[in-house]
Design a protein around this motif. Structure first.
Motif, short mmCIF file in Angstrom:
data_model
loop_
_atom_site.label_atom_id
_atom_site.label_comp_id
_atom_site.label_asym_id
_atom_site.label_seq_id
_atom_site.Cartn_x
_atom_site.Cartn_y
_atom_site.Cartn_z
N LEU A 70 -1.10 -4.81 13.52
CA LEU A 70 -2.33 -5.16 12.81
C LEU A 70 -3.55 -5.07 13.71
O LEU A 70 -4.68 -5.15 13.24
CB LEU A 70 -2.23 -6.57 12.22
N ASP A 71 -3.36 -4.92 15.01
CA ASP A 71 -4.46 -4.69 15.95
C ASP A 71 -5.67 -5.59 15.75
O ASP A 71 -6.75 -5.13 15.41
CB ASP A 71 -4.94 -3.23 15.89
N ASN A 72 -5.50 -6.88 15.93
CA ASN A 72 -6.62 -7.82 15.83
C ASN A 72 -7.34 -7.72 14.49
O ASN A 72 -8.55 -7.59 14.41
CB ASN A 72 -7.63 -7.59 16.96
N THR A 73 -6.58 -7.75 13.43
CA THR A 73 -7.11 -7.61 12.07
C THR A 73 -7.55 -8.96 11.54
O THR A 73 -6.75 -9.89 11.47
CB THR A 73 -6.03 -7.01 11.16
N TYR A 74 -8.84 -9.07 11.15
CA TYR A 74 -9.37 -10.34 10.70
C TYR A 74 -10.12 -10.27 9.37
O TYR A 74 -10.67 -11.25 8.93
CB TYR A 74 -10.31 -10.93 11.75
N SER A 75 -10.14 -9.11 8.74
CA SER A 75 -10.84 -9.00 7.45
C SER A 75 -9.95 -8.28 6.45
O SER A 75 -8.99 -7.59 6.82
CB SER A 75 -12.16 -8.23 7.61
N GLN A 76 -10.28 -8.42 5.18
CA GLN A 76 -9.50 -7.74 4.13
C GLN A 76 -9.58 -6.23 4.29
O GLN A 76 -8.60 -5.52 4.07
CB GLN A 76 -10.00 -8.16 2.76
N GLU A 77 -10.75 -5.72 4.68
CA GLU A 77 -10.90 -4.28 4.87
C GLU A 77 -9.98 -3.78 5.98
O GLU A 77 -9.32 -2.74 5.84
CB GLU A 77 -12.35 -3.93 5.22
N GLU A 78 -9.87 -4.53 7.07
CA GLU A 78 -8.97 -4.13 8.16
C GLU A 78 -7.51 -4.18 7.72
O GLU A 78 -6.72 -3.33 8.12
CB GLU A 78 -9.21 -5.03 9.38
N VAL A 79 -7.15 -5.14 6.89
CA VAL A 79 -5.78 -5.22 6.37
C VAL A 79 -5.51 -4.02 5.47
O VAL A 79 -4.45 -3.40 5.55
CB VAL A 79 -5.53 -6.55 5.63
N ARG A 80 -6.47 -3.68 4.61
CA ARG A 80 -6.29 -2.50 3.75
C ARG A 80 -6.12 -1.24 4.58
O ARG A 80 -5.28 -0.39 4.26
CB ARG A 80 -7.48 -2.37 2.79
N ASP A 81 -6.91 -1.10 5.65
CA ASP A 81 -6.77 0.07 6.53
C ASP A 81 -5.38 0.11 7.16
O ASP A 81 -4.76 1.17 7.26
CB ASP A 81 -7.83 0.04 7.64
N PHE A 82 -4.87 -1.04 7.55
CA PHE A 82 -3.53 -1.12 8.13
C PHE A 82 -2.48 -0.69 7.11
O PHE A 82 -1.59 0.11 7.41
CB PHE A 82 -3.24 -2.55 8.62
N VAL A 83 -2.58 -1.20 5.89
CA VAL A 83 -1.63 -0.85 4.83
C VAL A 83 -1.66 0.66 4.58
O VAL A 83 -0.62 1.30 4.44
CB VAL A 83 -1.92 -1.64 3.54
N THR A 84 -2.85 1.24 4.57
CA THR A 84 -2.98 2.69 4.37
C THR A 84 -2.27 3.45 5.50
O THR A 84 -1.56 4.42 5.25
CB THR A 84 -4.47 3.09 4.31
N ARG A 85 -2.45 3.00 6.77
CA ARG A 85 -1.77 3.66 7.90
C ARG A 85 -0.26 3.56 7.76
O ARG A 85 0.46 4.54 8.00
CB ARG A 85 -2.22 3.03 9.22
N VAL A 86 0.24 2.41 7.36
CA VAL A 86 1.68 2.23 7.20
C VAL A 86 2.20 3.15 6.09
O VAL A 86 3.21 3.83 6.25
CB VAL A 86 2.03 0.75 6.89
N GLN A 87 1.50 3.18 4.96
CA GLN A 87 1.93 4.03 3.85
C GLN A 87 1.95 5.50 4.25
O GLN A 87 2.88 6.21 3.90
CB GLN A 87 1.02 3.80 2.64
N LYS A 88 0.95 5.95 4.99
CA LYS A 88 0.92 7.35 5.45
C LYS A 88 2.08 7.64 6.39
O LYS A 88 2.70 8.70 6.32
CB LYS A 88 -0.40 7.66 6.17
N THR A 89 2.40 6.69 7.25
CA THR A 89 3.48 6.88 8.21
C THR A 89 4.82 7.03 7.52
O THR A 89 5.63 7.89 7.85
CB THR A 89 3.54 5.69 9.20
N PHE A 90 5.08 6.19 6.53
CA PHE A 90 6.39 6.18 5.88
C PHE A 90 6.48 7.11 4.68
O PHE A 90 7.57 7.37 4.18
CB PHE A 90 6.78 4.76 5.50
N ALA A 91 5.36 7.67 4.23
CA ALA A 91 5.38 8.61 3.12
C ALA A 91 5.82 10.00 3.58
O ALA A 91 6.38 10.77 2.82
CB ALA A 91 4.01 8.69 2.46
N GLY A 92 5.53 10.29 4.83
CA GLY A 92 5.79 11.63 5.36
C GLY A 92 7.15 11.77 5.83
O GLY A 92 7.97 12.52 5.86
#
Length: 92
Positions: A70-92
């Protein structure tokens, strides 16, 4: 810098943090900014030493997949960015 060392020891060695991760990150980034202004203050191995002392007590296990952070994630936008990175990683 001494304050960071005390918090590193409490977190990494004693496994008993006394401040929140967010407060620690704020202090740590203040230190990094100061080290940029006064390079002779920089001590790049300070956290490695604290981490190594803690890791000596933890058995090493190989990861089956790359770990995501989560790399020092403290806002909803940062959490959404994290979720997007995870989804991209596991979709491929």
């Amino acid at each position: 810098m001494e304050e960071i060392r005390r918090h590193d020891r409490a977190y990494y060695v004693e496994a008993r943090p006394v401040i929140s991760d967010q407060e620690y990150d704020r202090l740590y980034h203040e230190l990094l900014d100061l080290e940029k202004q006064i390079p002779e203050l920089a001590t790049p191995i300070r956290r490695a030493i604290a981490s190594a002392a803690r890791l000596e007590r933890i058995p090493v296990c190989p990861a089956r997949r790359a770990m995501m952070s989560l790399d020092n994630t403290y806002s909803q936008e940062e959490v959404r960015d994290f979720v997007t990175r995870v989804q991209k990683t596991f979709a491929g």
